[in-house]
Design a protein around this motif. Sequence first.
Motif, short mmCIF file in Angstrom:
data_model
loop_
_atom_site.label_atom_id
_atom_site.label_comp_id
_atom_site.label_asym_id
_atom_site.label_seq_id
_atom_site.Cartn_x
_atom_site.Cartn_y
_atom_site.Cartn_z
N ALA A 1 8.79 18.19 8.04
CA ALA A 1 8.30 17.93 6.68
C ALA A 1 9.02 16.74 6.06
N SER A 2 10.31 16.62 6.32
CA SER A 2 11.07 15.49 5.79
C SER A 2 10.57 14.19 6.40
N LEU A 3 10.31 14.20 7.71
CA LEU A 3 9.72 13.02 8.35
C LEU A 3 8.39 12.67 7.71
N HIS A 4 7.56 13.68 7.49
CA HIS A 4 6.23 13.43 6.94
C HIS A 4 6.26 12.98 5.49
N THR A 5 7.35 13.27 4.78
CA THR A 5 7.47 12.74 3.42
C THR A 5 7.38 11.21 3.45
N PHE A 6 8.10 10.59 4.35
CA PHE A 6 8.08 9.13 4.46
C PHE A 6 6.77 8.66 5.07
N THR A 7 6.22 9.44 5.97
CA THR A 7 4.92 9.11 6.56
C THR A 7 3.87 8.93 5.48
N PHE A 8 3.81 9.89 4.57
CA PHE A 8 2.73 9.86 3.58
C PHE A 8 3.07 9.05 2.33
N ILE A 9 4.36 8.80 2.08
CA ILE A 9 4.69 7.80 1.07
C ILE A 9 4.14 6.45 1.52
N GLY A 10 4.35 6.14 2.80
CA GLY A 10 3.79 4.89 3.33
C GLY A 10 2.29 4.83 3.21
N GLY A 11 1.62 5.94 3.55
CA GLY A 11 0.17 5.97 3.45
C GLY A 11 -0.31 5.83 2.02
N ALA A 12 0.34 6.54 1.10
CA ALA A 12 -0.09 6.51 -0.31
C ALA A 12 0.10 5.12 -0.91
N LEU A 13 1.26 4.51 -0.67
CA LEU A 13 1.51 3.18 -1.23
C LEU A 13 0.57 2.14 -0.64
N ALA A 14 0.33 2.22 0.66
CA ALA A 14 -0.55 1.24 1.30
C ALA A 14 -1.97 1.35 0.79
N VAL A 15 -2.47 2.59 0.67
CA VAL A 15 -3.84 2.79 0.19
C VAL A 15 -3.97 2.37 -1.27
N ALA A 16 -2.95 2.68 -2.08
CA ALA A 16 -3.02 2.36 -3.51
C ALA A 16 -3.01 0.86 -3.77
N THR A 17 -2.31 0.11 -2.93
CA THR A 17 -2.17 -1.33 -3.19
C THR A 17 -3.19 -2.19 -2.45
N CYS A 18 -3.78 -1.68 -1.37
CA CYS A 18 -4.69 -2.52 -0.59
C CYS A 18 -5.93 -2.91 -1.38
N GLY A 19 -6.34 -2.06 -2.33
CA GLY A 19 -7.50 -2.39 -3.15
C GLY A 19 -7.29 -3.65 -3.97
#
Length: 450
Positions: free
Chosen positions: A363-381
């Motif tokens: 779960a700790s690993l996935h915290t950083f996994t999905f922070i990366g996903g969330a930030l990338a998706v939010a900014t790519c627009g």
Amino acid sequence: MTADESKRIARYGWAAFAILALAYFMVYLHRTTGGALSDTFEDYYGVGTTSVALLASSYLYAYTLMQIPSGIITDRFGPRKAASVFIALIALGSVLSAVSAYVDNFSLMVLGKFVIGLGAAVVFIPMVKVLALWFKRDQFATMNGVILLIGNIGAIAAATPMVLMVDLFGIGDTYMILAVITVAVACLCWLFVRDRPAERGLPEVDHEAEKKVGTMEALRTIFGGRMRFWPLALSMFFFFGTMMMWQASQAGSFYISVYSYDLHSSSIMVTLIGVGTIVGCPIGGLLSDKVIRSRKTVCLIGTGGYALAWAVMWATVGQDVASGMLFQGVLNFLFGFFSGFLVSTVAQVKEAFPASMSGLSVASLHTFTFIGGALAVATCGFVVAERTVGQYQTLCLIALVMAILAFLCEVVSVEVTPEDEAFTDPALDFLEYLTDKSERSRGFRRSGIV
């Protein structure tokens, strides 16, 4: 353990795994829907690219917020209770999404996606816990590959099949159908999943005795893991950021805007990412468990191949030679194929810490996994706000840089397992890793570099 007990453990373990795998299918379907339906959502709700990016990122923000809590919940209450309750929460979010279409309210759709993300966050970690307690250690990466294979069938369903389903039933009825299916999965989970073999009167599988550890002590151990944790967390941050930016948000719009594909042709490109992952996951798992027997080496192959695929994509954006569906289909297949090798990253982190921390470490690993996903998706627009070829080329360059950083993080990671003497030693400091020749050589030997 008798032969009969071994068969019963396998039977119950596979039953629990199959039910949670159904739930994980729904997790991936909801996660990647935006990639193929971005233009459909824009037209239906009358919103722009940035708003659709917000819709996709709302799921990822919720998923990220729940990662460490999901590990705590799973380790404390067990996979059965944790998964059953939160799978039901996915159904609630689906209902909210359906209602948003009925009343034409995009904000309610964003809320529904957020609630889905909260529920979906507590599915994978219970599956990892089931694998840790019902299956043998040398099956873990392979089984994790099967998990992601099934998840990416959900990603495929989120592309062309989801487009066809929305065409047939409309957005509202589609999400209501998904809600009913999800409720059924939650009920199956409550009725049939059990936390560990002892609940069925069976002996434990061949893992070390699970010593209970307090939450704060476990967190200190994991986040103090230094070279056995942080390079992998950062690698997944960069890697998954590019995958979500592409698969869950921008791929469909890219092909419509740059190469003038129609909606169904662009959805096929998104589908091929999932197909590639379905092929890559079991191959990566088998290489990790049975052939190469090094988690790190498999991760290096995956991130290296992924970076090369992005280099080709960036170098050819907008060119006639790259406009064909065969060329683009191969690239998208490779994105998915090499991402499948990252099943070994989860195994590497899980094995670097005691079994009692298996849920929380992943779960700790996935915290950083999905922070990366969330930030990338939010900014790519914002990067492709006007949808020009130049803007999409910039987006691909950003993805390439992130893929290279993911590879470099894997290079400096240290692979440690319970069989190693270093498993119980203090975690490695980065400077110690760079200056201690014996430790660095051990890490490189395990990775297959030397």
